[in-house]
Design an enzyme around this catalytic site. Structure first.
Site, short mmCIF file in Angstrom:
data_model
loop_
_atom_site.label_atom_id
_atom_site.label_comp_id
_atom_site.label_asym_id
_atom_site.label_seq_id
_atom_site.Cartn_x
_atom_site.Cartn_y
_atom_site.Cartn_z
N HIS A 158 0.71 -1.07 -0.16
CA HIS A 158 0.00 0.21 -0.03
C HIS A 158 1.07 1.30 0.08
CE1 HIS A 158 -3.09 2.76 1.29
NE2 HIS A 158 -3.88 2.08 0.72
N GLU A 162 -7.86 -5.36 -0.25
CA GLU A 162 -8.34 -6.26 -1.68
C GLU A 162 -8.06 -7.81 -1.25
OE1 GLU A 162 -10.09 -4.30 -2.84
OE2 GLU A 162 -9.09 -3.31 -4.62
N1 ACO Z 1 4.10 -7.68 -4.77
C1 ACO Z 1 5.63 -7.28 -4.81
N2 ACO Z 1 6.26 -6.44 -4.73
C2 ACO Z 1 5.64 -5.11 -4.39
C3 ACO Z 1 4.36 -5.16 -3.97
C4 ACO Z 1 3.52 -6.19 -4.27
N3 ACO Z 1 2.17 -6.43 -4.04
N4 ACO Z 1 3.86 -3.94 -3.75
C5 ACO Z 1 5.00 -3.27 -3.86
N5 ACO Z 1 6.20 -4.03 -4.17
C6 ACO Z 1 7.28 -3.66 -4.45
C7 ACO Z 1 7.62 -2.66 -5.56
O1 ACO Z 1 7.74 -3.27 -6.75
C8 ACO Z 1 8.91 -1.74 -5.15
O2 ACO Z 1 9.88 -2.49 -5.49
P1 ACO Z 1 10.96 -1.57 -6.07
O3 ACO Z 1 11.79 -0.67 -5.04
O4 ACO Z 1 12.06 -2.75 -6.46
O5 ACO Z 1 10.77 -1.00 -7.46
C9 ACO Z 1 8.78 -1.71 -3.57
O6 ACO Z 1 7.86 -2.69 -3.23
C10 ACO Z 1 7.95 -0.29 -3.19
O7 ACO Z 1 6.54 -0.25 -3.52
P2 ACO Z 1 5.82 1.14 -3.29
O8 ACO Z 1 6.70 2.33 -4.06
O9 ACO Z 1 5.87 1.30 -1.74
O10 ACO Z 1 4.67 0.94 -3.82
P3 ACO Z 1 3.75 1.93 -4.69
O11 ACO Z 1 3.08 2.78 -3.29
O12 ACO Z 1 4.06 2.48 -5.72
O13 ACO Z 1 2.32 0.90 -4.78
C11 ACO Z 1 0.62 -0.65 -4.84
C12 ACO Z 1 1.57 0.56 -3.99
C13 ACO Z 1 0.26 -0.08 -6.12
C14 ACO Z 1 -0.82 -0.62 -3.78
C15 ACO Z 1 1.45 -1.83 -4.78
O14 ACO Z 1 1.78 -2.29 -3.51
C16 ACO Z 1 0.94 -2.81 -5.63
O15 ACO Z 1 1.10 -2.86 -6.82
N6 ACO Z 1 0.09 -3.87 -4.86
C17 ACO Z 1 -0.35 -4.89 -5.71
C18 ACO Z 1 -1.74 -4.34 -6.28
C19 ACO Z 1 -2.92 -4.11 -5.15
O16 ACO Z 1 -3.07 -5.02 -4.03
N7 ACO Z 1 -3.63 -3.12 -5.31
C20 ACO Z 1 -4.84 -2.56 -4.36
C21 ACO Z 1 -4.28 -1.56 -3.36
S1 ACO Z 1 -5.48 -1.33 -2.24
C22 ACO Z 1 -6.53 -0.16 -2.86
O17 ACO Z 1 -6.25 0.66 -3.66
C23 ACO Z 1 -7.83 -0.21 -2.41
#
Ligand code: ACO
Length: 372
Positions: A256, A311
């Site tokens: 998140h 989710e």
């Molecule tokens: N699985 C694996 N790796 C992840 C995940 C995940 N679910 N989420 C973040 N990461 C990784 C990113 O790839 C990133 O890696 P990097 O630094 O090597 O590029 C690192 O963790 C940091 O990510 P953040 O910048 O903190 O993530 P961001 O804030 O951009 O994204 C998001 C948040 C979009 C929710 C992300 O965690 C994601 O894509 N989750 C999966 C989709 C999901 O579950 N969405 C629903 C969100 S809840 C809602 O909107 C109601």
């Protein structure tokens, strides 16, 4: 004379991380403490309230009428009947579209001239449209709303054409409340930006829906079930998750932007799911996947705590109460419409046109001799 600093020379905050772009009395997300507060109430307190009571809370003071939860329940019932009538001529033409696209088009049919307050009609319409779209896709005719039922009960009755079971109504009510509002998330921000131009409530909430449907926001729960189906057996859990992470994929239902600890909504929904029959063992299996995923994410990103988000349990709850998985984003919109409408009303009362700057990084203009 004061001179504005040259904003366009500042580095851009590409995801607007940590930028405060609105003042709101509606909700607060504390990502460090893992808390969601809606108008002075912790989510844990609200999760037992009916959706209508949370609407009363969110809409209080935003409109000239003072509406109690009971008034709201009656007004929603009448507005569901109206939404059903508006929908009828359009529904057959929407066959074959993704449910969220069909919902977007049906919301566009709501008349700006409607006599009902638009926020009530918008909240009433989403379950009516969502249930009818799902039934049409299954080759079934739509079921008319029953204005005397509560909002969650009528949602299930329109979906299944049977008297809804009390435990499922309760779980759906908890879901709608849990996702009703969540600070300045992407879809609420989109709705507020549109509202700030005075485009009107229906245009603003349709913009919110368009932002919600992306897989990084409200499009994630369907893929959570796809993941569980692909993993299929306990023996495949770890290898499947390891392979996905090695391919650089994101695990749906985890991570998140704001929360650095567990999303409080995940726990509320986990509690609600645990009250439902798990005859197929789906929920117990999902819990094993969750434990393994959290351990692997911790290994992969020790410095960036990635936890279960709303989710993951949304997917399990909506499946257990009977929604087809391609409807999940629409059901999310049914709950979040509460927050979108409240934010639009707040923005219309207090807000200023939202118009940020961008930093130009393109080619310099030829006749400026490259002096940008
Ligand atoms: N699985 C694996 N790796 C992840 C995940 C995940 N679910 N989420 C973040 N990461 C990784 C990113 O790839 C990133 O890696 P990097 O630094 O090597 O590029 C690192 O963790 C940091 O990510 P953040 O910048 O903190 O993530 P961001 O804030 O951009 O994204 C998001 C948040 C979009 C929710 C992300 O965690 C994601 O894509 N989750 C999966 C989709 C999901 O579950 N969405 C629903 C969100 S809840 C809602 O909107 C109601």
């Amino acid at each position: 004379m004061s001179v504005k600093p040259n904003l366009i020379s500042q580095p851009a905050s590409l995801g607007l991380d940590d930028v405060v772009a609105a003042e709101t009395m509606l909700s607060h997300v504390d990502g460090q403490a893992g808390e969601l507060i809606i108008r002075g109430h912790h989510l844990g307190e609200l999760s037992d309230w009916p959706f209508e009571q949370v609407l009363e809370l969110l809409w209080a003071g935003q409109t000239p009428d003072v509406l109690t939860a009971q008034d709201i329940g009656s007004a929603l019932g009448e507005a569901r009947v109206k939404a059903f009538r508006i929908m009828q001529p359009f529904l057959p033409g929407l066959r074959g579209l993704a449910p969220v696209e069909a919902l977007r088009l049906l919301l566009s049919a709501l008349p700006d001239s409607a006599r009902e307050p638009h926020h009530i009609l918008a909240v009433a319409a989403v379950p009516v449209f969502t249930a009818a779209i799902a039934r049409q896709a299954a080759g079934l005719i739509p079921v008319a709303p029953n204005a005397t039922l509560g909002h969650a009960a009528d949602f299930l009755s329109m979906l299944r054409n049977e008297e809804p079971q009390a435990d499922k109504v309760k779980a759906l009510d908890t879901y709608l409340v849990t996702v009703s509002d969540h600070g300045l998330n992407a879809s609420t921000f989109a709705a507020r930006v549109i509202a700030s131009t005075k485009a009107g409530l229906f245009s603003s909430v349709i913009g919110g829906l368009c932002a919600l449907k992306g897989p990084l926001h409200g499009g994630a729960p369907g893929p959570v079930l796809d993941m569980l189906d692909e993993i299929a057996t306990p023996a495949r859990i770890e290898p499947w998750l390891e392979d996905a992470l090695a391919r650089g994929e994101r695990l749906m239902g985890f991570g998140h932007r704001i929360y650095r600890v567990r999303d409080p909504r995940a726990d509320v929904l986990k509690g609600a799911v645990s009250t439902l029959n798990d005859g197929s063992g789906r929920i117990a299996f999902a819990s094993k996947v969750e434990t393994a995923a959290l351990a692997l994410l911790q290994q992969k990103k020790p410095l960036r705590p990635l936890q279960t988000n709303v989710e993951f349990y949304t997917a399990l709850l909506l499946e257990a109460v009977g929604f087809p998985r391609d409807s999940f984003t629409n059901v999310f919109a049914a709950g979040r419409m509460a927050g979108w409408t409240a934010h639009v009303l707040e923005q219309e009362q207090t807000g200023r046109l939202i118009r940020p700057q961008s930093r130009y990084v393109g080619s310099p203009c030829a006749n400026l001799s490259g002096s940008l």
